[in-house]
Design a protein around this motif. Structure first.
Motif, PDB file in Angstrom:
ATOM      1  N   PHE A  41       0.843  -1.184   0.000  1.00  0.00           N
ATOM      2  CA  PHE A  41       0.000   0.000   0.000  1.00  0.00           C
ATOM      3  C   PHE A  41       0.884   1.242   0.000  1.00  0.00           C
ATOM      4  O   PHE A  41       1.993   1.235   0.526  1.00  0.00           O
ATOM      5  CB  PHE A  41      -0.932   0.005   1.211  1.00  0.00           C
ATOM      6  CG  PHE A  41      -2.020  -1.028   1.093  1.00  0.00           C
ATOM      7  CD1 PHE A  41      -3.166  -0.766   0.351  1.00  0.00           C
ATOM      8  CD2 PHE A  41      -1.877  -2.262   1.692  1.00  0.00           C
ATOM      9  CE1 PHE A  41      -4.156  -1.722   0.209  1.00  0.00           C
ATOM     10  CE2 PHE A  41      -2.861  -3.233   1.562  1.00  0.00           C
ATOM     11  CZ  PHE A  41      -4.004  -2.961   0.823  1.00  0.00           C
ATOM     12  N   VAL A  42       0.386   2.308  -0.618  1.00  0.00           N
ATOM     13  CA  VAL A  42       1.124   3.559  -0.746  1.00  0.00           C
ATOM     14  C   VAL A  42       0.734   4.491   0.393  1.00  0.00           C
ATOM     15  O   VAL A  42      -0.452   4.679   0.678  1.00  0.00           O
ATOM     16  CB  VAL A  42       0.793   4.244  -2.099  1.00  0.00           C
ATOM     17  CG1 VAL A  42       1.445   5.618  -2.180  1.00  0.00           C
ATOM     18  CG2 VAL A  42       1.203   3.355  -3.262  1.00  0.00           C
ATOM     19  N   GLU A  43       1.727   5.071   1.025  1.00  0.00           N
ATOM     20  CA  GLU A  43       1.505   6.135   2.009  1.00  0.00           C
ATOM     21  C   GLU A  43       1.931   7.431   1.338  1.00  0.00           C
ATOM     22  O   GLU A  43       3.105   7.648   1.048  1.00  0.00           O
ATOM     23  CB  GLU A  43       2.319   5.893   3.276  1.00  0.00           C
ATOM     24  CG  GLU A  43       2.255   7.030   4.271  1.00  0.00           C
ATOM     25  CD  GLU A  43       0.837   7.409   4.664  1.00  0.00           C
ATOM     26  OE1 GLU A  43       0.462   8.589   4.455  1.00  0.00           O
ATOM     27  OE2 GLU A  43       0.104   6.539   5.172  1.00  0.00           O
ATOM     28  N   THR A  44       0.935   8.281   1.025  1.00  0.00           N
ATOM     29  CA  THR A  44       1.215   9.528   0.316  1.00  0.00           C
ATOM     30  C   THR A  44       1.577  10.671   1.251  1.00  0.00           C
ATOM     31  O   THR A  44       2.031  11.714   0.788  1.00  0.00           O
ATOM     32  CB  THR A  44      -0.004   9.967  -0.517  1.00  0.00           C
ATOM     33  OG1 THR A  44      -1.088  10.259   0.379  1.00  0.00           O
ATOM     34  CG2 THR A  44      -0.406   8.895  -1.506  1.00  0.00           C
ATOM     35  N   GLY A  45       1.321  10.489   2.548  1.00  0.00           N
ATOM     36  CA  GLY A  45       1.540  11.568   3.495  1.00  0.00           C
ATOM     37  C   GLY A  45       0.339  12.479   3.638  1.00  0.00           C
ATOM     38  O   GLY A  45       0.396  13.484   4.335  1.00  0.00           O
ATOM     39  N   VAL A  46      -0.778  12.135   2.977  1.00  0.00           N
ATOM     40  CA  VAL A  46      -2.001  12.936   3.033  1.00  0.00           C
ATOM     41  C   VAL A  46      -3.070  12.145   3.779  1.00  0.00           C
ATOM     42  O   VAL A  46      -3.522  11.094   3.293  1.00  0.00           O
ATOM     43  CB  VAL A  46      -2.509  13.285   1.610  1.00  0.00           C
ATOM     44  CG1 VAL A  46      -3.803  14.067   1.680  1.00  0.00           C
ATOM     45  CG2 VAL A  46      -1.449  14.051   0.838  1.00  0.00           C
ATOM     46  N   PRO A  47      -3.480  12.610   4.968  1.00  0.00           N
ATOM     47  CA  PRO A  47      -4.510  11.886   5.711  1.00  0.00           C
ATOM     48  C   PRO A  47      -5.800  11.771   4.891  1.00  0.00           C
ATOM     49  O   PRO A  47      -6.237  12.718   4.244  1.00  0.00           O
ATOM     50  CB  PRO A  47      -4.735  12.754   6.952  1.00  0.00           C
ATOM     51  CG  PRO A  47      -3.482  13.561   7.091  1.00  0.00           C
ATOM     52  CD  PRO A  47      -3.002  13.791   5.680  1.00  0.00           C
ATOM     53  N   GLY A  48      -6.387  10.571   4.894  1.00  0.00           N
ATOM     54  CA  GLY A  48      -7.654  10.364   4.206  1.00  0.00           C
ATOM     55  C   GLY A  48      -7.553  10.214   2.701  1.00  0.00           C
ATOM     56  O   GLY A  48      -8.572  10.180   2.017  1.00  0.00           O
ATOM     57  N   ALA A  49      -6.329  10.112   2.165  1.00  0.00           N
ATOM     58  CA  ALA A  49      -6.173   9.958   0.717  1.00  0.00           C
ATOM     59  C   ALA A  49      -6.735   8.610   0.268  1.00  0.00           C
ATOM     60  O   ALA A  49      -6.862   7.671   1.053  1.00  0.00           O
ATOM     61  CB  ALA A  49      -4.696  10.055   0.332  1.00  0.00           C
ATOM     62  N   LEU A  50      -7.076   8.506  -1.000  1.00  0.00           N
ATOM     63  CA  LEU A  50      -7.593   7.280  -1.585  1.00  0.00           C
ATOM     64  C   LEU A  50      -6.605   6.138  -1.366  1.00  0.00           C
ATOM     65  O   LEU A  50      -5.403   6.296  -1.587  1.00  0.00           O
ATOM     66  CB  LEU A  50      -7.809   7.487  -3.095  1.00  0.00           C
ATOM     67  CG  LEU A  50      -8.357   6.317  -3.892  1.00  0.00           C
ATOM     68  CD1 LEU A  50      -9.791   6.004  -3.472  1.00  0.00           C
ATOM     69  CD2 LEU A  50      -8.299   6.626  -5.378  1.00  0.00           C
ATOM     70  N   TYR A  51      -7.105   4.986  -0.910  1.00  0.00           N
ATOM     71  CA  TYR A  51      -6.249   3.813  -0.768  1.00  0.00           C
ATOM     72  C   TYR A  51      -5.661   3.476  -2.125  1.00  0.00           C
ATOM     73  O   TYR A  51      -6.374   3.327  -3.110  1.00  0.00           O
ATOM     74  CB  TYR A  51      -7.039   2.611  -0.246  1.00  0.00           C
ATOM     75  CG  TYR A  51      -7.384   2.712   1.213  1.00  0.00           C
ATOM     76  CD1 TYR A  51      -6.405   2.517   2.185  1.00  0.00           C
ATOM     77  CD2 TYR A  51      -8.669   3.009   1.609  1.00  0.00           C
ATOM     78  CE1 TYR A  51      -6.720   2.615   3.535  1.00  0.00           C
ATOM     79  CE2 TYR A  51      -8.992   3.110   2.960  1.00  0.00           C
ATOM     80  CZ  TYR A  51      -8.016   2.911   3.913  1.00  0.00           C
ATOM     81  OH  TYR A  51      -8.325   3.005   5.238  1.00  0.00           O
ATOM     82  N   THR A  52      -4.340   3.372  -2.170  1.00  0.00           N
ATOM     83  CA  THR A  52      -3.622   3.102  -3.409  1.00  0.00           C
ATOM     84  C   THR A  52      -2.570   2.044  -3.128  1.00  0.00           C
ATOM     85  O   THR A  52      -2.027   1.981  -2.027  1.00  0.00           O
ATOM     86  CB  THR A  52      -2.957   4.391  -3.929  1.00  0.00           C
ATOM     87  OG1 THR A  52      -3.977   5.389  -4.087  1.00  0.00           O
ATOM     88  CG2 THR A  52      -2.264   4.183  -5.254  1.00  0.00           C
ATOM     89  N   ALA A  53      -2.271   1.221  -4.132  1.00  0.00           N
ATOM     90  CA  ALA A  53      -1.284   0.162  -3.961  1.00  0.00           C
ATOM     91  C   ALA A  53      -0.473  -0.014  -5.231  1.00  0.00           C
ATOM     92  O   ALA A  53      -0.884   0.377  -6.317  1.00  0.00           O
ATOM     93  CB  ALA A  53      -1.978  -1.151  -3.618  1.00  0.00           C
ATOM     94  N   ILE A  54       0.708  -0.618  -5.054  1.00  0.00           N
ATOM     95  CA  ILE A  54       1.556  -1.034  -6.165  1.00  0.00           C
ATOM     96  C   ILE A  54       1.776  -2.524  -5.992  1.00  0.00           C
ATOM     97  O   ILE A  54       2.092  -2.987  -4.892  1.00  0.00           O
ATOM     98  CB  ILE A  54       2.892  -0.264  -6.186  1.00  0.00           C
ATOM     99  CG1 ILE A  54       2.630   1.222  -6.426  1.00  0.00           C
ATOM    100  CG2 ILE A  54       3.835  -0.846  -7.245  1.00  0.00           C
ATOM    101  CD1 ILE A  54       3.858   2.108  -6.338  1.00  0.00           C
ATOM    102  N   SER A  55       1.590  -3.264  -7.089  1.00  0.00           N
ATOM    103  CA  SER A  55       1.690  -4.715  -6.989  1.00  0.00           C
ATOM    104  C   SER A  55       2.375  -5.308  -8.204  1.00  0.00           C
ATOM    105  O   SER A  55       2.492  -4.662  -9.241  1.00  0.00           O
ATOM    106  CB  SER A  55       0.294  -5.329  -6.840  1.00  0.00           C
ATOM    107  OG  SER A  55      -0.357  -5.435  -8.085  1.00  0.00           O
ATOM    108  N   PRO A  56       2.776  -6.583  -8.081  1.00  0.00           N
ATOM    109  CA  PRO A  56       3.230  -7.303  -9.265  1.00  0.00           C
ATOM    110  C   PRO A  56       2.060  -7.494 -10.221  1.00  0.00           C
ATOM    111  O   PRO A  56       0.899  -7.295  -9.846  1.00  0.00           O
ATOM    112  CB  PRO A  56       3.687  -8.659  -8.711  1.00  0.00           C
ATOM    113  CG  PRO A  56       3.808  -8.483  -7.243  1.00  0.00           C
ATOM    114  CD  PRO A  56       2.875  -7.384  -6.861  1.00  0.00           C
ATOM    115  N   LEU A  57       2.378  -7.930 -11.422  1.00  0.00           N
ATOM    116  CA  LEU A  57       1.328  -8.212 -12.395  1.00  0.00           C
ATOM    117  C   LEU A  57       0.370  -9.259 -11.842  1.00  0.00           C
ATOM    118  O   LEU A  57       0.771 -10.162 -11.120  1.00  0.00           O
ATOM    119  CB  LEU A  57       1.928  -8.743 -13.700  1.00  0.00           C
ATOM    120  CG  LEU A  57       2.819  -7.799 -14.484  1.00  0.00           C
ATOM    121  CD1 LEU A  57       3.272  -8.479 -15.774  1.00  0.00           C
ATOM    122  CD2 LEU A  57       2.115  -6.499 -14.786  1.00  0.00           C
TER     123      LEU A  57
END
Length: 116
Positions: A41-57
């Motif tokens: 999961f990505v931590e953007t540093g912005v509280p309440g930001a959209l859950y985002t992730a980076i994954s393998p194919l």
């Protein structure tokens, strides 16, 4: 019944390089691993930001997409097909959520996510 965008995801053939690039570019960090190996999961540093992730194919090619929250995965997939779309990735269940990928008749890929 609302259908908000609940998640965004980058599926990469080289997720470590993708994480390094966006980490350097935007200052993102990746403190939490997901249920799949190599999924973070990505931590953007912005509280309440959209859950985002980076994954393998999880298919044949790299993909950047978003996931729409649905109440009934089977019904949403049936409606996709009824309206001329197609299923790109059949539903998969991980702890707490089922997800799938669909495409509209023009080929635009969008994810579906149902909380369990």
């Amino acid at each position: 019944m609302s259908h908000p965008i609940v998640h965004a995801e980058i599926r990469s053939s080289d997720p470590d390089a993708t994480r390094a690039f966006f980490g350097d570019l935007f200052g993102w960090t990746y403190p939490t691993e997901g249920a799949l190996p190599g999924y973070t999961f990505v931590e953007t540093g912005v509280p309440g930001a959209l859950y985002t992730a980076i994954s393998p194919l999880q298919g044949d090619s790299d993909l950047v997409t978003f996931f729409v929250g649905v109440d009934d995965m089977a019904e949403s997939i049936a409606n996709t097909v009824r309206l001329g779309g197609r299923v790109v990735q059949e539903p998969v269940t991980v702890p707490g959520v089922a997800f799938a990928l669909i495409a509209d008749p023009q080929g635009h890929v969008v994810g579906l996510a149902q909380q369990l």
